[in-house]
Design an enzyme around this catalytic site. Structure first.
Site, PDB file in Angstrom:
ATOM      1  CG  ASP A 243       2.933  42.681  13.513  1.00 16.99           C
ATOM      2  OD1 ASP A 243       3.047  42.360  14.711  1.00 16.99           O
ATOM      3  OD2 ASP A 243       3.128  43.843  13.105  1.00 16.99           O
TER       4      ASP A 243
ATOM      5  CD  GLU B 182       6.408  45.837  17.433  1.00 16.80           C
ATOM      6  OE1 GLU B 182       7.241  46.498  18.067  1.00 16.80           O
ATOM      7  OE2 GLU B 182       6.650  45.348  16.310  1.00 16.80           O
TER       8      GLU B 182
END
Length: 383
Positions: free
Chosen positions: A82, A144
């Site tokens: 991400d 994350e």
């Protein structure tokens, strides 16, 4: 088959072109499913076994584990899929179009850190995975940038126990073996409203918060005095008061006050220990005003992390790079991967580019990163 794998720059381009933004705000949050599919197909082409793991509590997010080789131990290369959201008004380039200019690769996720998977895939072109003596694992995680839900869930559920792991966050290829954690809390105080002409008929939440802040600042001083780790630039746990709001009018007794604060603990300090210290610090206020003070997490807490400095992974990487391991103040998924095996944080690009408009990775990192990945695979999976 390896001949099906696109060239390095085309892999990079495809990763950047596939949006995978993580955000706490639902309107901005995106699934990483398309990116996981891309990675899964490429690793299958290289002969890896691939497992895709839905991550509970997320908006259609997934982890991917690609594995090859047999037996115990081996090497885990990990990273997150991400990115943070982007401010369109501050970017001068399309965030989702990989652009090369003046020795830099521009795009959202070039440094932090989708590009790391392009380096892994490219390095594996020249590795005969059928001859590995120990397994090689590639982990791609979700979320994350918000909750670290992917790494948390993987660490909680896997039986995997590699010999060691490397997380490819942007460290300018300087190995990192420790970082502080992060805990953020909301201190909320419920008062009792009333007209300001008769203060005794209410309970002023701002006044109670003033008392609470005094105890919190005393905790800050105690943390600074009691805990030290000299390798850090700031060698003690920090405590910051970041945001406060209370009341709605000058002529009303304040009925509600809220303070947001964070603590950045040193490696070795447990989350339970910190929660206990904070609750103990606020106990005098809670005891004097029962039921009026609450402490809530703003985000899932991240513990501090440290890889043993004498571990073989540290020795090997320091020798390969000719550089000593460092400690840093920012957070990564390392505390969760470290529960499985000794872990270093090491990757191309600068942390100064993370979360910045016109994010880029300097092309000077391409050759040494590819060489480093090849070397660590040879050392930990062939020997």
């Amino acid at each position: 088959m390896k001949n099906k794998l696109p060239p390095f720059i085309e892999i990079y381009r495809a990763l950047i072109a596939t949006p995978s933004i993580s955000a706490t705000e639902e309107a901005l949050d995106q699934s990483n499913a398309d990116l996981i599919t891309l990675l899964a197909d490429w690793f299958k082409d290289l002969g890896f076994n691939v497992e895709v793991q839905p991550v509970p509590g997320t908006r259609n997010k997934f982890n991917m584990l690609a594995s090859t080789g047999q037996g115990a131990g081996g090497l885990l290369l990990a990273g997150h899929t991400d990115t943070v959201p982007f401010d369109d008004g501050r970017w001068t380039r399309d965030p989702f179009t990989l652009t090369e200019h003046d020795g830099k690769l521009y795009g959202l996720g070039t440094a932090d850190m989708k590009g790391f998977f392009a380096f892994i895939l490219d390095a594996l072109r020249d590795v005969d995975v059928t001859k590995l003596k120990k397994p090689l694992y590639i982990l791609a995680t979700a979320d994350e940038e918000t909750s670290m839900a992917g790494a948390r869930y993987f660490a909680e559920t896997t039986a995997l126990r590699p010999d060691c792991a490397i997380i490819g966050e942007p460290t300018s290829l300087q190995p990192v073996r420790a970082h502080k954690g992060h805990i953020s809390n909301a201190i909320r105080i419920q008062g009792q409203s009333g007209h300001s002409s008769d203060p005794a008929r209410g309970v002023n939440a701002i006044e109670l918060m003033h008392d609470a802040i005094g105890h919190i600042l005393q905790l800050r001083d105690n943390l600074k005095e009691r805990y030290h780790y000299e390798a850090f630039t700031v060698p003690y746990p920090t405590l910051n008061l970041g945001h406060i709001h209370g009341g709605d009018a000058s002529n009303r007794i304040c009925a509600w006050c809220e303070l947001h604060m964070d603590i950045r603990p040193l490696p070795g300090m447990t989350l339970n220990e910190l929660n206990g210290l904070l609750n103990d610090a606020l106990a005098p206020v809670s005891e004097r005003w029962p039921g009026r003070l609450t402490v809530d997490e703003l985000h899932p807490p991240i513990p501090g992390y440290e890889c043993p400095p004498n571990h073989q992974l540290v020795e090997v990487v320091e020798k390969l790079l000719g550089a000593k391991t460092e400690v840093v103040n920012y957070c990564t998924e390392a505390p969760f991967i470290q529960t499985l095996c000794p872990t270093l944080v090491l990757g191309p690009g600068s942390i100064n580019q993370a979360h910045q408009p016109d994010e880029y990775l300097e092309t000077r990192f391409i050759k040494p990163t590819r060489e480093l990945i090849t070397q660590v695979i040879h050392h930990f999976c062939w020997h």
